[in-house]
Design a protein around this motif. Structure first.
Motif, short mmCIF file in Angstrom:
data_model
loop_
_atom_site.label_atom_id
_atom_site.label_comp_id
_atom_site.label_asym_id
_atom_site.label_seq_id
_atom_site.Cartn_x
_atom_site.Cartn_y
_atom_site.Cartn_z
N ARG A 355 0.69 -1.01 -0.01
CA ARG A 355 -0.01 -0.01 0.03
C ARG A 355 0.90 1.21 -0.04
NH1 ARG A 355 -5.40 1.17 3.84
NH2 ARG A 355 -6.04 2.88 2.83
N LYS A 356 1.25 1.87 -1.36
CA LYS A 356 1.90 2.86 -1.41
C LYS A 356 1.28 4.21 -1.29
CE LYS A 356 5.76 0.89 -2.97
NZ LYS A 356 7.25 0.94 -2.18
N THR A 357 -0.02 3.97 -1.38
CA THR A 357 -0.74 5.30 -0.95
C THR A 357 -2.03 5.16 -0.24
OG1 THR A 357 -2.14 5.17 -3.10
CG2 THR A 357 0.02 6.45 -3.38
N GLN A 358 -2.87 6.22 0.07
CA GLN A 358 -3.94 6.00 0.78
C GLN A 358 -5.08 5.35 0.25
OE1 GLN A 358 -4.61 6.98 3.72
NE2 GLN A 358 -6.79 6.46 3.86
N SER A 359 -5.16 5.31 -1.10
CA SER A 359 -6.37 4.63 -2.07
C SER A 359 -5.92 3.31 -2.60
CB SER A 359 -6.99 5.48 -2.87
OG SER A 359 -6.42 6.38 -3.75
N LYS A 360 -4.41 3.37 -3.15
CA LYS A 360 -4.17 2.27 -4.19
C LYS A 360 -3.43 1.17 -3.16
CE LYS A 360 -3.37 5.58 -8.01
NZ LYS A 360 -2.79 6.08 -9.11
N PHE A 361 -3.92 0.00 -3.84
CA PHE A 361 -3.10 -1.32 -3.21
C PHE A 361 -2.75 -1.94 -4.39
CE2 PHE A 361 -3.14 -5.56 -1.92
CZ PHE A 361 -2.30 -5.97 -0.75
N LYS A 362 -1.35 -2.53 -4.37
CA LYS A 362 -0.81 -3.32 -5.35
C LYS A 362 0.18 -4.40 -4.82
CE LYS A 362 1.44 -3.38 -9.80
NZ LYS A 362 1.96 -2.75 -11.07
N CYS A 363 -0.15 -5.75 -5.01
CA CYS A 363 0.67 -6.70 -4.04
C CYS A 363 2.07 -6.64 -4.93
CB CYS A 363 0.02 -7.85 -4.25
SG CYS A 363 0.76 -9.22 -3.32
N VAL A 364 3.09 -6.81 -4.13
CA VAL A 364 4.50 -6.95 -4.58
C VAL A 364 4.98 -8.47 -5.11
CG1 VAL A 364 5.10 -4.83 -3.51
CG2 VAL A 364 5.49 -6.87 -2.42
N ALA A 365 3.87 -9.15 -4.46
CA ALA A 365 4.20 -10.63 -4.99
C ALA A 365 3.51 -11.22 -6.10
CB ALA A 365 3.85 -11.63 -3.59
N CYS A 366 2.24 -10.71 -6.13
CA CYS A 366 1.27 -11.33 -7.18
C CYS A 366 0.79 -10.39 -8.27
CB CYS A 366 0.27 -12.11 -6.62
SG CYS A 366 -0.97 -11.32 -5.91
N GLY A 367 1.09 -9.20 -7.82
CA GLY A 367 0.54 -8.02 -8.81
C GLY A 367 -0.99 -7.58 -8.67
N HIS A 368 -1.50 -8.22 -7.67
CA HIS A 368 -2.85 -7.93 -7.85
C HIS A 368 -3.21 -6.33 -7.18
CE1 HIS A 368 -7.13 -8.05 -6.57
NE2 HIS A 368 -6.87 -7.50 -5.25
N ALA A 369 -3.95 -5.80 -8.01
CA ALA A 369 -4.12 -4.57 -7.96
C ALA A 369 -5.69 -4.08 -7.37
CB ALA A 369 -3.72 -3.44 -9.05
N ASP A 370 -6.06 -3.36 -6.75
CA ASP A 370 -7.18 -2.90 -6.09
C ASP A 370 -7.42 -1.71 -5.22
OD1 ASP A 370 -10.07 -2.92 -5.83
OD2 ASP A 370 -9.86 -5.03 -4.72
N HIS A 371 -8.66 -1.10 -5.08
CA HIS A 371 -8.82 -0.11 -3.90
C HIS A 371 -8.27 -0.50 -2.82
CE1 HIS A 371 -10.30 3.23 -1.72
NE2 HIS A 371 -10.42 3.87 -2.90
N ALA A 372 -7.49 0.11 -1.98
CA ALA A 372 -6.92 -0.25 -0.69
C ALA A 372 -8.08 -0.60 0.25
CB ALA A 372 -5.97 0.91 -0.19
N ASP A 373 -8.80 0.19 0.24
CA ASP A 373 -10.29 -0.04 1.16
C ASP A 373 -10.93 -1.37 1.09
OD1 ASP A 373 -9.30 2.33 2.63
OD2 ASP A 373 -10.62 3.60 1.32
N LEU A 374 -11.22 -1.40 -0.48
CA LEU A 374 -11.92 -2.68 -0.82
C LEU A 374 -11.11 -3.80 -0.52
CD1 LEU A 374 -13.70 -1.56 -4.19
CD2 LEU A 374 -14.68 -1.82 -1.99
N ASN A 375 -9.83 -3.67 -0.75
CA ASN A 375 -8.86 -4.85 -0.61
C ASN A 375 -9.05 -5.33 1.21
OD1 ASN A 375 -6.40 -6.92 -1.20
ND2 ASN A 375 -5.83 -5.56 0.64
N ALA A 376 -8.85 -4.25 1.87
CA ALA A 376 -8.99 -4.43 3.16
C ALA A 376 -10.41 -5.18 3.64
CB ALA A 376 -8.79 -3.13 3.89
N SER A 377 -11.55 -4.45 3.24
CA SER A 377 -12.63 -5.39 3.37
C SER A 377 -12.98 -6.84 3.10
CB SER A 377 -13.75 -4.41 2.86
OG SER A 377 -13.71 -4.76 1.39
N ALA A 378 -12.16 -6.92 1.89
CA ALA A 378 -11.99 -8.66 1.61
C ALA A 378 -11.19 -9.38 2.77
CB ALA A 378 -11.45 -8.57 0.23
#
Length: 412
Positions: A355-378
């Motif tokens: 999580r580099k920014t407040q809203s962007k999430f990108k996994c450094v292992a598998c490359g999965h990208a999503d909104h950071a908050d939606l990823n957290a809710s999952a």
């Protein structure tokens, strides 16, 4: 935490109370004043008796509602003007004081304080025999008064068991508690994980749906409040203009509160209509909004920044949202909040670099990208339904049933 469904339950409905005349409004204020007088009288009396007993090594005075009620009966006979007000309404003030004392002894509440005429909102409680007929409420020893609510009474078959009358600004309101039959909750086997933020509520459903519910921003209301607060600071204390300015501040703060309450009701209702179980983080909201001011000897750090964060958290209304969800959902499950924003919901890799920014999430292992908050809710949903072992929150192609703590079954 699990919310159990009973045969009967209670719901609160708030109405606008219309006194109809200045005389009736003065009578309502008189009842509130009598309750305030009784509260302060017995608080001072018990404090004096406690100090005297402590000094002489005698037995401490009883502060139970039964003991205070007997003393109130004698006090009411000695004061003539108290005969004008309902015995049960004024006496019920001592029930609150007795509960406050019990909370003090258990270490869960602070010492009860004296009530000021100007510092406390006028209020009183009708503890029993609440009578509502044809859109009117009976105030004992005052008479019938009209009550209004947009949409009317949502529980026409409910039994009113308690009413609390309070004054907000220039208006009187009454909150009526109804005893009703147990309301049907959604039973569709769906769970929803929610991540509470200061600007939205991120949701992930076990059926695969994701959504973000916006929280109203207080920008315009906050601007008006601060402008009036600056104006208040320049005005002379005790002046009429200062009194008017304080009323305007109270008005806009009341609008803020209503907006938060409305958003919490709508969001909780929306989610409860789609899912049977809510999965949320176990947050210490009181600790998160604690002041960082510190003391003179040990001052805090970044006090202004922490104060700003406290304001936006309180504006988001997390506590109120959780309170509404507790009775609208069939089941409520709380999970550990640690690393939910740093863990990938697909592969389970945990790293702060995800999580580099407040809203962007990108996994450094598998490359999965999503909104950071939606990823957290999952991740929250996965923890709640026991899917963390496979690193995902959504259903597999070959479903299997798993039971968690005997509460619910889900297709995993």
């Amino acid at each position: 935490m699990t919310v159990e469904v009973q045969d009967r339950e209670y719901r609160g409905v708030e109405y606008r109370l219309l006194p109809g005349s200045r005389s009736n409004a003065r009578k309502l204020s008189g009842i509130a004043g009598a309750c305030r007088f009784v509260w302060n009288h017995f608080l001072a009396k018990n404090k004096e008796e406690y100090e005297l007993a402590k000094k002489n090594g005698a037995k401490k005075p009883s502060t139970s509602f039964f003991s205070l009620g007997k003393e109130f009966t004698q006090l009411r006979k000695e004061i003539d003007w108290m005969q004008e007000y309902s015995f049960k309404i004024v006496r019920h003030t001592l029930k609150y004081q007795a509960d406050a004392r019990q909370g003090l002894y258990k270490g869960v509440r602070k010492h009860p304080r004296f009530h000021s005429k100007y510092g406390k909102r006028p209020s009183f409680t009708i503890p029993e025999d609440v009578k509502i007929k044809d859109g009117q409420l009976l105030i004992p020893k005052v008479g019938w008064m009209w009550i209004r609510r947009k949409g009317g009474n949502p529980y026409p078959d409910g039994k009113p068991v308690k009413g609390t009358v309070k004054k907000e600004g220039r208006r009187w309101r009454v909150s009526v508690i109804y005893e009703i039959d147990t309301q049907a909750r959604t039973e569709n086997g769906v769970a929803v994980g929610v991540d509470l933020n200061t600007y939205n509520v991120a949701c992930t459903h076990s059926a695969g749906e994701q959504e973000m519910l916006d929280i109203p921003k207080p920008d315009k209301k906050e601007i008006r409040i601060r402008r009036y607060q600056r104006k208040l600071a320049r005005q002379q204390k005790g002046s009429n203009r200062r009194r008017v300015t304080k009323q305007k501040i109270a008005k806009w703060k009341r609008k803020q509160k209503n907006a938060r309450k409305n958003a919490a009701h709508h969001h909780s209702k929306t989610l409860a209509s789609k899912a049977e179980t809510l999965v949320r983080e176990d947050l210490n909201i009181k600790g998160m909004t604690k002041s960082a001011k510190g003391t003179v000897e040990n001052p805090g750090k970044n006090v202004m920044a922490k104060a700003g964060l406290n304001r936006v958290i309180q504006n988001a209304g997390w506590g109120r949202f959780n309170q509404y969800c507790d009775y609208k959902f069939r089941n409520v499950v709380e999970v550990d909040a640690r690393y939910t924003s740093q863990r990938c919901s697909v592969c389970g890799h945990k790293s702060k670099d995800n999580r580099k920014t407040q809203s962007k999430f990108k996994c450094v292992a598998c490359g999965h990208a999503d909104h950071a908050d939606l990823n957290a809710s999952a991740n929250i949903l996965a923890s709640g339904i026991g899917a963390c072992g496979r690193g995902g929150a959504f259903s597999l192609e070959t479903p299997m049933s798993r039971q968690i703590e005997g509460i619910f079954n889900y297709a995993l």
